[in-house]
Design a protein around this motif. Structure first.
Motif, PDB file in Angstrom:
ATOM      1  N   GLU A  18       1.194  -3.043 -12.815  1.00 52.29           N
ATOM      2  CA  GLU A  18       1.178  -2.036 -13.891  1.00 52.29           C
ATOM      3  C   GLU A  18       0.000  -2.158 -15.040  1.00 52.29           C
ATOM      4  N   LYS A  19      -0.829  -3.674 -14.918  1.00 54.20           N
ATOM      5  CA  LYS A  19      -1.726  -3.191 -15.669  1.00 54.20           C
ATOM      6  C   LYS A  19      -2.608  -3.647 -14.964  1.00 54.20           C
ATOM      7  N   PHE A  20      -3.291  -3.098 -13.586  1.00 58.76           N
ATOM      8  CA  PHE A  20      -4.659  -2.861 -12.493  1.00 58.76           C
ATOM      9  C   PHE A  20      -4.163  -1.539 -11.798  1.00 58.76           C
ATOM     10  N   ARG A  21      -5.150  -0.996 -11.679  1.00 61.12           N
ATOM     11  CA  ARG A  21      -5.474  -0.051 -11.054  1.00 61.12           C
ATOM     12  C   ARG A  21      -6.110  -0.543  -9.676  1.00 61.12           C
ATOM     13  N   ASP A  22      -5.012  -0.186  -8.709  1.00 61.38           N
ATOM     14  CA  ASP A  22      -5.109  -0.283  -7.919  1.00 61.38           C
ATOM     15  C   ASP A  22      -5.016   0.660  -6.140  1.00 61.38           C
ATOM     16  N   TYR A  23      -5.193   0.906  -5.217  1.00 65.44           N
ATOM     17  CA  TYR A  23      -5.469   1.117  -3.772  1.00 65.44           C
ATOM     18  C   TYR A  23      -4.275   1.346  -3.192  1.00 65.44           C
ATOM     19  N   GLY A  24      -3.689   1.013  -3.676  1.00 63.50           N
ATOM     20  CA  GLY A  24      -2.154   2.078  -3.479  1.00 63.50           C
ATOM     21  C   GLY A  24      -0.819   1.311  -3.966  1.00 63.50           C
ATOM     22  N   GLY A  27       4.673  -3.421  -5.624  1.00 60.55           N
ATOM     23  CA  GLY A  27       6.060  -4.027  -5.181  1.00 60.55           C
ATOM     24  C   GLY A  27       6.713  -3.749  -4.046  1.00 60.55           C
ATOM     25  N   LEU A  28       7.688  -3.141  -3.994  1.00 59.57           N
ATOM     26  CA  LEU A  28       9.139  -2.782  -2.889  1.00 59.57           C
ATOM     27  C   LEU A  28       8.247  -1.269  -2.358  1.00 59.57           C
ATOM     28  N   GLN A  29       7.592  -1.892  -1.133  1.00 62.83           N
ATOM     29  CA  GLN A  29       7.414  -0.603  -0.654  1.00 62.83           C
ATOM     30  C   GLN A  29       8.317  -0.186   0.671  1.00 62.83           C
ATOM     31  N   VAL A  30       9.631  -1.019   1.600  1.00 63.53           N
ATOM     32  CA  VAL A  30      10.048  -0.604   1.755  1.00 63.53           C
ATOM     33  C   VAL A  30      11.773  -1.050   1.485  1.00 63.53           C
ATOM     34  N   PHE A  68       0.716   1.065   2.695  1.00 63.06           N
ATOM     35  CA  PHE A  68       0.350   2.025   2.406  1.00 63.06           C
ATOM     36  C   PHE A  68      -1.061   2.011   1.592  1.00 63.06           C
ATOM     37  N   TRP A  69      -1.828   3.432   1.336  1.00 68.65           N
ATOM     38  CA  TRP A  69      -2.460   3.087   1.351  1.00 68.65           C
ATOM     39  C   TRP A  69      -3.810   4.261   0.482  1.00 68.65           C
ATOM     40  N   ARG A  70      -4.303   4.636  -0.410  1.00 67.35           N
ATOM     41  CA  ARG A  70      -4.933   5.493  -1.120  1.00 67.35           C
ATOM     42  C   ARG A  70      -5.357   6.069   0.332  1.00 67.35           C
ATOM     43  N   GLY A  71      -5.209   7.878   0.481  1.00 69.69           N
ATOM     44  CA  GLY A  71      -6.293   8.342   1.278  1.00 69.69           C
ATOM     45  C   GLY A  71      -6.102   8.663   2.321  1.00 69.69           C
ATOM     46  N   GLN A  72      -5.011   7.599   2.989  1.00 67.67           N
ATOM     47  CA  GLN A  72      -4.750   7.361   4.487  1.00 67.67           C
ATOM     48  C   GLN A  72      -3.822   8.275   4.638  1.00 67.67           C
ATOM     49  N   ASP A  73      -3.680   8.566   5.907  1.00 64.61           N
ATOM     50  CA  ASP A  73      -3.068   9.836   6.757  1.00 64.61           C
ATOM     51  C   ASP A  73      -1.318   9.865   6.391  1.00 64.61           C
ATOM     52  N   GLY A  74      -1.023  10.881   5.830  1.00 59.35           N
ATOM     53  CA  GLY A  74       0.429  10.351   5.632  1.00 59.35           C
ATOM     54  C   GLY A  74       1.854  10.427   6.915  1.00 59.35           C
ATOM     55  N   ARG A  75       0.928  10.943   7.800  1.00 58.58           N
ATOM     56  CA  ARG A  75       2.011  11.261   8.731  1.00 58.58           C
ATOM     57  C   ARG A  75       2.249   9.746   9.109  1.00 58.58           C
ATOM     58  N   VAL A  76       3.582   9.681   9.755  1.00 62.09           N
ATOM     59  CA  VAL A  76       4.577   8.611   9.777  1.00 62.09           C
ATOM     60  C   VAL A  76       4.667   8.752  11.407  1.00 62.09           C
ATOM     61  N   ALA A  96       4.502  -5.252  -1.472  1.00 62.69           N
ATOM     62  CA  ALA A  96       3.919  -6.066  -0.768  1.00 62.69           C
ATOM     63  C   ALA A  96       2.913  -5.898  -2.878  1.00 62.69           C
ATOM     64  N   TYR A  97       2.261  -6.949  -3.072  1.00 62.48           N
ATOM     65  CA  TYR A  97       1.136  -6.722  -3.758  1.00 62.48           C
ATOM     66  C   TYR A  97      -0.651  -6.979  -3.713  1.00 62.48           C
ATOM     67  N   HIS A  98      -1.635  -6.662  -3.831  1.00 64.36           N
ATOM     68  CA  HIS A  98      -2.691  -6.502  -3.736  1.00 64.36           C
ATOM     69  C   HIS A  98      -3.744  -6.744  -4.815  1.00 64.36           C
ATOM     70  N   LEU A  99      -4.411  -6.401  -5.727  1.00 61.99           N
ATOM     71  CA  LEU A  99      -4.615  -6.972  -6.319  1.00 61.99           C
ATOM     72  C   LEU A  99      -4.374  -7.858  -7.681  1.00 61.99           C
ATOM     73  N   PRO A 100      -3.005  -6.986  -7.919  1.00 56.74           N
ATOM     74  CA  PRO A 100      -2.432  -8.409  -8.966  1.00 56.74           C
ATOM     75  C   PRO A 100      -2.052  -9.586  -8.343  1.00 56.74           C
ATOM     76  N   LEU A 101      -1.913 -10.057  -7.353  1.00 52.81           N
ATOM     77  CA  LEU A 101      -2.258 -11.116  -6.314  1.00 52.81           C
ATOM     78  C   LEU A 101      -3.487 -11.750  -6.184  1.00 52.81           C
ATOM     79  N   ASP A 102      -4.689 -10.443  -6.205  1.00 54.22           N
ATOM     80  CA  ASP A 102      -6.003 -11.938  -6.315  1.00 54.22           C
ATOM     81  C   ASP A 102      -5.678 -12.029  -7.344  1.00 54.22           C
TER      82      ASP A 102
END
Length: 250
Positions: A18-24, A27-30, A68-76, A96-102
């Protein structure tokens, strides 16, 4: 038995997404449907990793690069449909954890890369304090000596641009695609900057400032955080963990 909720709470308590501004989403994605006894960690939620996790009878996967990433095509469709189909068909949870894991000071990608390379972290810099600053356990005679050390340790070639005569003692690093952090690193008075990728402007900046730029591979610099996180949480929760390496030349 460990539920996805309990596992997610353990990850979140450590990484504080919750402390990060991220690109996606972190946490639990699926969401799967299995109680968790076996946790697999990996760098990226690729089809190859998912298939390997299925073969290992994993109940959950945790990665640095999720689906899942910001700006990607949302179609499955296409590759996304296939990855999701495999996860859902086998009831496997994907975290998945992006910037928090960095950023994590002990278990994160930057901290773990420092451990592997023998760097002592002494401070932070850059946007959201994701970059690390410190010194090596030795002073390298020049950038190429540092590049040779990194290449030997990570097992891959390193692109090195910089003043060949400048000794390297003070180092900045930020794993993955952090080439845009180079100017901020230069401002910290370092002798070299280590990251995963290089873009066209950084070669010129390295030559003009005398600060060496080392591009060591996006995947290669980020393959240590996820297993460190997963091993720590698995031990605390009493579940099993296995890291699965899917080679990536990038």
């Amino acid at each position: 038995m460990t539920s996805a909720k309990i596992l997610g709470q353990a990850f979140d308590a450590l990484l504080e997404p919750e402390k990060f501004r991220d690109y996606g989403p972190n946490g639990l994605q699926v969401e799967g449907d299995r109680d968790i006894q076996w946790l697999v960690s990996g760098v990226t939620a690729s089809r190859a990793l998912i298939e390997a996790a299925i073969s290992a009878n994993a109940d959950a996967i945790v990665v640095h690069h999720g689906l899942f990433w910001r700006g990607q095509d949302g179609r499955v469709t296409g590759w996304m449909r296939e990855r999701l189909r495999l996860l859902l068909a086998h009831g496997i949870h994907l975290f998945a954890y992006h910037l928090p894991l960095d950023a994590h000071p002990e278990l994160g990608n930057n901290a773990q890369l420092a451990r592997v390379l023998g760097l002592q972290a002494e401070g932070r810099f850059g946007e959201q304090n994701l970059g690390f600053l410190g010194t090596g356990t030795q002073t390298w005679t020049g950038p190429q000596a540092l590049a040779d050390h990194v290449a030997h340790t990570l097992g891959r070639s390193v692109t090195c641009v910089g003043d060949s005569e400048r000794p390297v003692q003070r180092v900045a690093w930020c794993t993955g695609g952090a080439q845009s952090y180079f100017e901020a690193a230069i401002a910290q008075g370092v002798d070299a900057f280590i990251t995963g990728e290089i873009s066209e402007p950084q070669a010129h900046l390295a030559r003009e400032t005398g600060v060496a730029f080392l591009a060591c591979g996006h995947h290669a610099t980020e393959r240590y955080g996820a297993p460190a996180l997963a091993a720590h949480v698995a031990q605390n929760l009493g579940i099993q963990h296995r890291f699965i390496e899917i080679d990536n030349p990038a």
